[in-house]
Scaffold this active site. Structure first.
Site, PDB file in Angstrom:
ATOM      1  N   TYR A  70       0.867  -1.162  -0.114  1.00 40.04           N
ATOM      2  CA  TYR A  70       0.005   0.035  -0.070  1.00 40.04           C
ATOM      3  C   TYR A  70       0.762   1.104  -0.055  1.00 40.04           C
ATOM      4  CZ  TYR A  70      -3.797   3.131   1.846  1.00 40.04           C
ATOM      5  OH  TYR A  70      -4.625   4.183   1.822  1.00 40.04           O
ATOM      6  N   GLU A 103       4.269   1.735  -0.602  1.00 41.58           N
ATOM      7  CA  GLU A 103       5.031   2.073  -1.753  1.00 41.58           C
ATOM      8  C   GLU A 103       4.235   2.043  -3.053  1.00 41.58           C
ATOM      9  OE1 GLU A 103       7.822   3.034  -1.195  1.00 41.58           O
ATOM     10  OE2 GLU A 103       8.887   1.582  -0.015  1.00 41.58           O
ATOM     11  N   LYS A 121       1.150   3.580  -3.239  1.00 38.97           N
ATOM     12  CA  LYS A 121       0.710   4.925  -3.130  1.00 38.97           C
ATOM     13  C   LYS A 121       2.063   5.826  -3.570  1.00 38.97           C
ATOM     14  CE  LYS A 121      -3.827   4.874  -1.977  1.00 38.97           C
ATOM     15  NZ  LYS A 121      -4.830   5.398  -2.603  1.00 38.97           N
ATOM     16  N   ARG A 157     -10.561  -1.313  10.061  1.00 32.27           N
ATOM     17  CA  ARG A 157      -9.884  -0.017  10.746  1.00 32.27           C
ATOM     18  C   ARG A 157     -10.491   0.414  12.458  1.00 32.27           C
ATOM     19  NH1 ARG A 157     -10.197   3.650   5.360  1.00 32.27           N
ATOM     20  NH2 ARG A 157     -11.876   2.294   4.898  1.00 32.27           N
ATOM     21  N   ASN A 162     -13.659  -0.645  13.900  1.00 36.86           N
ATOM     22  CA  ASN A 162     -13.629  -1.880  14.967  1.00 36.86           C
ATOM     23  C   ASN A 162     -14.342  -1.546  16.209  1.00 36.86           C
ATOM     24  OD1 ASN A 162     -12.489  -3.608  13.154  1.00 36.86           O
ATOM     25  ND2 ASN A 162     -10.741  -3.905  14.291  1.00 36.86           N
ATOM     26  N   THR A 211      -0.573   7.110  18.261  1.00 35.29           N
ATOM     27  CA  THR A 211      -1.597   8.254  17.850  1.00 35.29           C
ATOM     28  C   THR A 211      -1.894   8.366  16.666  1.00 35.29           C
ATOM     29  OG1 THR A 211      -0.011   9.825  17.403  1.00 35.29           O
ATOM     30  CG2 THR A 211      -0.323   9.853  19.835  1.00 35.29           C
ATOM     31  N   ARG A 212      -3.063   8.759  16.342  1.00 34.33           N
ATOM     32  CA  ARG A 212      -3.773   9.187  14.940  1.00 34.33           C
ATOM     33  C   ARG A 212      -4.528  10.379  15.184  1.00 34.33           C
ATOM     34  NH1 ARG A 212      -0.549   5.491  14.425  1.00 34.33           N
ATOM     35  NH2 ARG A 212      -1.074   3.741  13.037  1.00 34.33           N
ATOM     36  N   ARG A 214       0.864   9.935  14.141  1.00 31.83           N
ATOM     37  CA  ARG A 214       0.479  10.588  13.107  1.00 31.83           C
ATOM     38  C   ARG A 214      -0.524  11.910  13.151  1.00 31.83           C
ATOM     39  NH1 ARG A 214      -2.518   6.610   9.387  1.00 31.83           N
ATOM     40  NH2 ARG A 214      -0.427   5.641   8.887  1.00 31.83           N
TER      41      ARG A 214
HETATM   42  P1  NAD Z   1     -12.763   1.844   0.697  1.00 25.90           P
HETATM   43  O1  NAD Z   1     -11.770   0.483   0.712  1.00 25.90           O
HETATM   44  O2  NAD Z   1     -14.144   1.958   1.323  1.00 25.90           O
HETATM   45  O3  NAD Z   1     -12.846   2.366  -0.762  1.00 25.90           O
HETATM   46  C1  NAD Z   1     -12.182   1.970  -1.875  1.00 25.90           C
HETATM   47  C2  NAD Z   1     -12.872   1.460  -3.150  1.00 25.90           C
HETATM   48  O4  NAD Z   1     -12.157   1.260  -4.143  1.00 25.90           O
HETATM   49  C3  NAD Z   1     -13.880   0.242  -2.758  1.00 25.90           C
HETATM   50  O5  NAD Z   1     -15.182   0.553  -3.245  1.00 25.90           O
HETATM   51  C4  NAD Z   1     -13.379  -0.724  -3.597  1.00 25.90           C
HETATM   52  O6  NAD Z   1     -14.196  -1.648  -4.179  1.00 25.90           O
HETATM   53  C5  NAD Z   1     -12.668  -0.107  -4.786  1.00 25.90           C
HETATM   54  N1  NAD Z   1     -11.573  -0.467  -5.793  1.00 25.90           N
HETATM   55  C6  NAD Z   1     -10.450  -1.522  -4.770  1.00 25.90           C
HETATM   56  N2  NAD Z   1      -9.840  -1.811  -5.690  1.00 25.90           N
HETATM   57  C7  NAD Z   1     -10.259  -1.324  -7.012  1.00 25.90           C
HETATM   58  C8  NAD Z   1     -10.016  -1.879  -8.360  1.00 25.90           C
HETATM   59  N3  NAD Z   1      -8.701  -2.357  -8.570  1.00 25.90           N
HETATM   60  N4  NAD Z   1     -10.812  -1.368  -9.421  1.00 25.90           N
HETATM   61  C9  NAD Z   1     -11.802  -0.546  -8.834  1.00 25.90           C
HETATM   62  N5  NAD Z   1     -12.320  -0.502  -7.902  1.00 25.90           N
HETATM   63  C10 NAD Z   1     -11.516  -0.839  -6.683  1.00 25.90           C
HETATM   64  O7  NAD Z   1     -11.588   3.001   1.200  1.00 25.90           O
HETATM   65  P2  NAD Z   1     -11.738   4.473   1.591  1.00 25.90           P
HETATM   66  O8  NAD Z   1     -11.392   4.574   2.739  1.00 25.90           O
HETATM   67  O9  NAD Z   1     -13.017   4.863   1.000  1.00 25.90           O
HETATM   68  O10 NAD Z   1     -10.690   4.884   0.537  1.00 25.90           O
HETATM   69  C11 NAD Z   1     -10.722   5.604  -0.557  1.00 25.90           C
HETATM   70  C12 NAD Z   1      -9.444   6.016  -1.366  1.00 25.90           C
HETATM   71  O11 NAD Z   1      -8.695   7.054  -0.081  1.00 25.90           O
HETATM   72  C13 NAD Z   1      -8.221   4.968  -1.364  1.00 25.90           C
HETATM   73  O12 NAD Z   1      -7.427   5.061  -2.202  1.00 25.90           O
HETATM   74  C14 NAD Z   1      -7.461   5.253   0.058  1.00 25.90           C
HETATM   75  O13 NAD Z   1      -6.101   4.668  -0.305  1.00 25.90           O
HETATM   76  C15 NAD Z   1      -7.488   6.515   0.329  1.00 25.90           C
HETATM   77  N6  NAD Z   1      -7.373   6.949   1.659  1.00 25.90           N
HETATM   78  C16 NAD Z   1      -8.336   6.621   2.623  1.00 25.90           C
HETATM   79  C17 NAD Z   1      -7.981   7.027   3.922  1.00 25.90           C
HETATM   80  C18 NAD Z   1      -9.111   6.825   5.025  1.00 25.90           C
HETATM   81  O14 NAD Z   1      -8.495   6.983   6.308  1.00 25.90           O
HETATM   82  N7  NAD Z   1     -10.294   6.366   4.852  1.00 25.90           N
HETATM   83  C19 NAD Z   1      -6.832   7.466   4.392  1.00 25.90           C
HETATM   84  C20 NAD Z   1      -5.814   7.598   3.262  1.00 25.90           C
HETATM   85  C21 NAD Z   1      -6.223   7.516   2.046  1.00 25.90           C
HETATM   86  N1  UDP Z   2      -5.840  -0.471  16.062  1.00 27.24           N
HETATM   87  C1  UDP Z   2      -6.301  -1.109  17.198  1.00 27.24           C
HETATM   88  N2  UDP Z   2      -7.324  -1.854  17.229  1.00 27.24           N
HETATM   89  C2  UDP Z   2      -8.312  -2.300  16.136  1.00 27.24           C
HETATM   90  C3  UDP Z   2      -7.522  -1.471  15.158  1.00 27.24           C
HETATM   91  C4  UDP Z   2      -6.693  -0.810  14.802  1.00 27.24           C
HETATM   92  O1  UDP Z   2      -5.577  -0.615  18.201  1.00 27.24           O
HETATM   93  O2  UDP Z   2      -8.988  -2.896  16.558  1.00 27.24           O
HETATM   94  C5  UDP Z   2      -4.855   0.622  16.106  1.00 27.24           C
HETATM   95  C6  UDP Z   2      -3.623   0.179  14.879  1.00 27.24           C
HETATM   96  O3  UDP Z   2      -2.789  -0.919  15.256  1.00 27.24           O
HETATM   97  C7  UDP Z   2      -3.181   1.440  14.599  1.00 27.24           C
HETATM   98  C8  UDP Z   2      -4.352   2.363  14.639  1.00 27.24           C
HETATM   99  O4  UDP Z   2      -5.224   1.773  15.655  1.00 27.24           O
HETATM  100  O5  UDP Z   2      -2.307   1.719  15.439  1.00 27.24           O
HETATM  101  C9  UDP Z   2      -5.198   2.863  13.530  1.00 27.24           C
HETATM  102  O6  UDP Z   2      -5.282   1.699  12.742  1.00 27.24           O
HETATM  103  P1  UDP Z   2      -5.982   1.778  11.317  1.00 27.24           P
HETATM  104  O7  UDP Z   2      -6.053   0.368  10.801  1.00 27.24           O
HETATM  105  O8  UDP Z   2      -7.434   2.238  11.443  1.00 27.24           O
HETATM  106  O9  UDP Z   2      -5.403   2.988  10.493  1.00 27.24           O
HETATM  107  P2  UDP Z   2      -3.697   2.977  10.192  1.00 27.24           P
HETATM  108  O10 UDP Z   2      -3.043   2.301  11.138  1.00 27.24           O
HETATM  109  O11 UDP Z   2      -3.706   2.661   8.557  1.00 27.24           O
HETATM  110  O12 UDP Z   2      -3.514   4.457  10.503  1.00 27.24           O
END
Ligand code: NAD
Ligand code: UDP
Length: 312
Positions: A147, A149, A151, A188, A192, A212-213, A279
């Site tokens: 993911y 790399e 991105k 996530r 969760n 942190t987040r 973060r």
């Molecule tokens: P999500 O998993 O709910 O949405 C991703 C969507 O992309 C899904 O509907 C999935 O079916 C579709 N998809 C995946 N692979 C595909 C493919 N090969 N072809 C067509 N469709 C495909 O996730 P999200 O949280 O809505 O994230 C959306 C975007 O934002 C992603 O690119 C993610 O990396 C980026 N992003 C999200 C967060 C967050 O906190 N939610 C943070 C950073 C970046």
């Molecule tokens: N996390 C946790 N319990 C869970 C799911 C996630 O403690 O049931 C923690 C995870 O280890 C991370 C943070 O919460 O430190 C955020 O996780 P998430 O998967 O939502 O996003 P990301 O790590 O990509 O920021």
């Protein structure tokens, strides 16, 4: 007659994509939602089906797609660690081949294209809060690398298409975003904890909970995305979009227990490999260039999200 912009949203049936599609329709655009439904769901967009300005296309971005459009938001990619690690090679393909297909389309039809990049490009950051100039600390061979790399290379592709073909690109780095339409089992932290709290099950904290987040409510993020695509042509980003208020994961668990009136207890579990310790976005650039900053505080956003998860 008013011209309706034709906007393609890849990953439009996912969590963020579904909110974006709805917002774009409400603003009078003609929207194509493209998704392969890997983590997305028809339920997220069912209320949009039937709107004559909304089209749903089942398609995988790793294959070329053609449509005459004015703007593209490239969101297709699983975002939660369990889903992007489920098929790591496919995740890389989606980020690289998928981005190239969308960039190729943008080039052909002269569309503006926005990439949904991520705070994960900073890896486990040594600079805090994270500024866009920081080049990151990513483990290129770890379990998150498909993911992170993927991105990072997608950002490279966007800038190479910009330099080589003068494409109008917009790169946003999204920090942890939450809200209704998150997949209830996507693993996530917000989904969760809320699902566990509503079922009075143990809240699973990975590690000691001191990592942190910073959590951004989805409507704030969508505002930022719309402002970014409308920004002046020579502003490419990357720009951080996220809420700069930082919480420990333990604080998040306690808030969710309190707000949902849950009887859940906290249970500590092993910390996954390469889990970032801290973060928090520096959003000075988004404030300056887009006049954007998030307005929804964590408790307000969590209450709306808890309400949404009650149906599961
Ligand atoms: P999500 O998993 O709910 O949405 C991703 C969507 O992309 C899904 O509907 C999935 O079916 C579709 N998809 C995946 N692979 C595909 C493919 N090969 N072809 C067509 N469709 C495909 O996730 P999200 O949280 O809505 O994230 C959306 C975007 O934002 C992603 O690119 C993610 O990396 C980026 N992003 C999200 C967060 C967050 O906190 N939610 C943070 C950073 C970046
Ligand atoms: N996390 C946790 N319990 C869970 C799911 C996630 O403690 O049931 C923690 C995870 O280890 C991370 C943070 O919460 O430190 C955020 O996780 P998430 O998967 O939502 O996003 P990301 O790590 O990509 O920021």
């Amino acid at each position: 007659m008013k011209y309706r912009k034709r906007v393609l949203v890849t990953g439009g049936a996912g969590f963020i994509g579904s909110h974006l599609c709805e917002r774009l329709l409400n603003e009078g655009n003609d929207v194509i939602c493209l998704d392969n439904f890997f983590t997305g769901n028809k339920e997220n967009i069912v209320k949009l089906i039937g709107n004559p300005y909304f089209e749903l296309v089942r398609h995988d971005v790793i294959f070329p797609y053609f449509a005459e459009v004015d703007e593209i938001y490239n969101l297709a990619c699983p975002a939660s660690p369990i889903h992007y690690q489920f098929n790591a090679i496919k995740t890389i393909k989606t980020n690289l081949v998928g981005s190239m297909n969308m960039l190729g389309l943008a080039k052909r039809v002269k569309a503006k294209i926005l990439q949904a990049s991520t705070s994960e490009v900073y890896g486990d950051p040594e600079v805090h809060p994270q500024v866009e100039e920081y080049r990151g600390n990513v483990n290129p061979i770890g379990i998150r690398a498909c993911y992170d790399e993927g991105k990072r290379c997608a950002e490279t592709l966007f800038f190479d298409y910009h330099r080589s073909h003068k494409l109008k690109i917009k790169v946003i780095r999204i920090f942890n975003t939450y809200g209704p339409n998150m997949h209830p089992q996507d693993g996530r932290v917000v989904s969760n904890f809320i699902m566990q709290a509503l079922k009075n099950q143990d809240i699973t904290i990975y590690g000691d909970g001191m990592q942190t987040r910073s959590f951004c409510y989805v409507s704030d993020l969508v505002d930022g995305m719309i402002k970014m695509i409308a920004s002046r042509d020579d502003f490419t980003g990357p720009v951080n979009l996220g809420n700069p208020t930082e919480f420990t994961i333990l604080e998040l668990a306690e808030k969710i227990i309190k707000l949902s009136g849950s009887k859940s207890k906290i249970a500590f579990r092993p910390l996954p490999q390469d889990d970032p310790k801290q973060r928090k976005p520096d959003i000075s650039l988004a404030k300056k260039e887009l006049g954007w900053s998030p307005g929804i505080q964590l408790e307000e956003g969590l209450l709306k999200t808890i309400d949404y998860f009650k149906k599961f």
